[in-house]
Scaffold this motif. Sequence first.
Motif, PDB file in Angstrom:
ATOM      1  N   ASN A 116       0.752  -1.279  -0.051  1.00  0.00           N
ATOM      2  CA  ASN A 116      -0.058   0.014  -0.136  1.00  0.00           C
ATOM      3  C   ASN A 116       0.843   1.269   0.279  1.00  0.00           C
ATOM      4  O   ASN A 116       0.510   2.171  -0.730  1.00  0.00           O
ATOM      5  CB  ASN A 116      -0.997   0.036   1.106  1.00  0.00           C
ATOM      6  CG  ASN A 116      -1.975  -1.011   1.094  1.00  0.00           C
ATOM      7  OD1 ASN A 116      -2.399  -1.518   0.078  1.00  0.00           O
ATOM      8  ND2 ASN A 116      -2.663  -1.584   2.278  1.00  0.00           N
ATOM      9  N   VAL A 144      -5.757   2.826  -7.768  1.00  0.00           N
ATOM     10  CA  VAL A 144      -6.630   2.278  -6.951  1.00  0.00           C
ATOM     11  C   VAL A 144      -7.460   1.034  -7.508  1.00  0.00           C
ATOM     12  O   VAL A 144      -7.711   0.042  -6.660  1.00  0.00           O
ATOM     13  CB  VAL A 144      -7.628   3.206  -5.993  1.00  0.00           C
ATOM     14  CG1 VAL A 144      -8.827   2.680  -5.482  1.00  0.00           C
ATOM     15  CG2 VAL A 144      -6.631   4.358  -5.295  1.00  0.00           C
ATOM     16  N   LEU A 192      -7.586  -2.975  -6.311  1.00  0.00           N
ATOM     17  CA  LEU A 192      -8.946  -3.632  -6.170  1.00  0.00           C
ATOM     18  C   LEU A 192      -8.950  -4.819  -6.979  1.00  0.00           C
ATOM     19  O   LEU A 192     -10.017  -5.420  -7.420  1.00  0.00           O
ATOM     20  CB  LEU A 192      -9.936  -2.728  -6.160  1.00  0.00           C
ATOM     21  CG  LEU A 192      -9.828  -1.774  -5.021  1.00  0.00           C
ATOM     22  CD1 LEU A 192     -11.142  -0.687  -5.507  1.00  0.00           C
ATOM     23  CD2 LEU A 192     -10.063  -2.375  -3.613  1.00  0.00           C
ATOM     24  N   ARG A 193      -7.930  -5.069  -7.933  1.00  0.00           N
ATOM     25  CA  ARG A 193      -8.101  -6.039  -9.145  1.00  0.00           C
ATOM     26  C   ARG A 193      -9.368  -5.764 -10.303  1.00  0.00           C
ATOM     27  O   ARG A 193      -9.624  -6.509 -10.896  1.00  0.00           O
ATOM     28  CB  ARG A 193      -8.167  -7.385  -8.516  1.00  0.00           C
ATOM     29  CG  ARG A 193      -7.345  -7.734  -7.429  1.00  0.00           C
ATOM     30  CD  ARG A 193      -6.812  -9.171  -7.129  1.00  0.00           C
ATOM     31  NE  ARG A 193      -5.891  -9.461  -6.367  1.00  0.00           N
ATOM     32  CZ  ARG A 193      -4.710  -9.917  -6.796  1.00  0.00           C
ATOM     33  NH1 ARG A 193      -4.515 -10.032  -7.981  1.00  0.00           N
ATOM     34  NH2 ARG A 193      -3.433 -10.107  -5.927  1.00  0.00           N
TER      35      ARG A 193
END
Length: 288
Positions: free
Chosen positions: A39, A90, A94-95
Amino acid sequence: MSQPQPIHALRSGSEAFLRVLFGVFLAVVAIALVFYSPNWYAAVTVLMALFAAREWHRIVRSPAKGGAAELMPIHVQTAVTAGVIALAVVALMLRLVPLAFLLLAAGALAAYVLARKRDDNPAWHAGGVIYIGLPSLALVALRVYPSQGALLVLGLFLLVWATDTGALVFGKLIGGKKIAPKLSPGKTWAGTIGGSITAAVVFALYIAFFGFNVWLAMLFGFGFSFAAHGGDLFESLVKRRFGYKDSGGLIPGHGGVLDRMDSMFAASVVLALLIFGLHLNPLFGGHA
């Protein structure tokens, strides 16, 4: 009578010291981020994209659009590019991969429209979203998606750093014929080949540390280094096209973020294509 040579030598020595000092510092920070937290690594990648976007939009704007009155539009362009890249990262975390690429495309369109209204090189401003956005996504994807992402990214870093350092050292020591004198007067064939050899040796040692296939790693390192060389030459082309020597002055001894990251940008995209597109295992024996 003035003595320019000692002063010039002192200045060159000071610049070299700053280059080494900040180079080592940035390398340590980068490695720490790779292993500390995905992250935080992604967040710093977005921050890097912000500074890179500011430099890109400043470089490619039309000369007629310079001056203090144009600072706000450049800030708007930077905010659009950096904001879109942040949203795309982002989405990638979150794939939501298709959404990430869709956001980049939308950002490029927004940058084009914004620059078109000001008659300010719209294609170049739009291209900056892709030029900075794709490597940002590649760097994050390489860290987050593979099971050994940290080792892959560290290998990428070592390859690019070895290529750049080797090219600088061999180019200074040997000199010789320029590879593209009109495009980049400082780059020589000796530096290019020396950088590739350095990358091959460093990457082979890295892979040998894990007991994997050293010879394949050496061949890969030599060939892959040309992606880094290509990224360096591309940024030189852009700067020469718009009359800039450095993209900025944010990093002492290195210039701007784009000056520091040009090789990494190209190399990260190529490695992502090799891994996610062709399913290459660049650990040559390890679990990618």
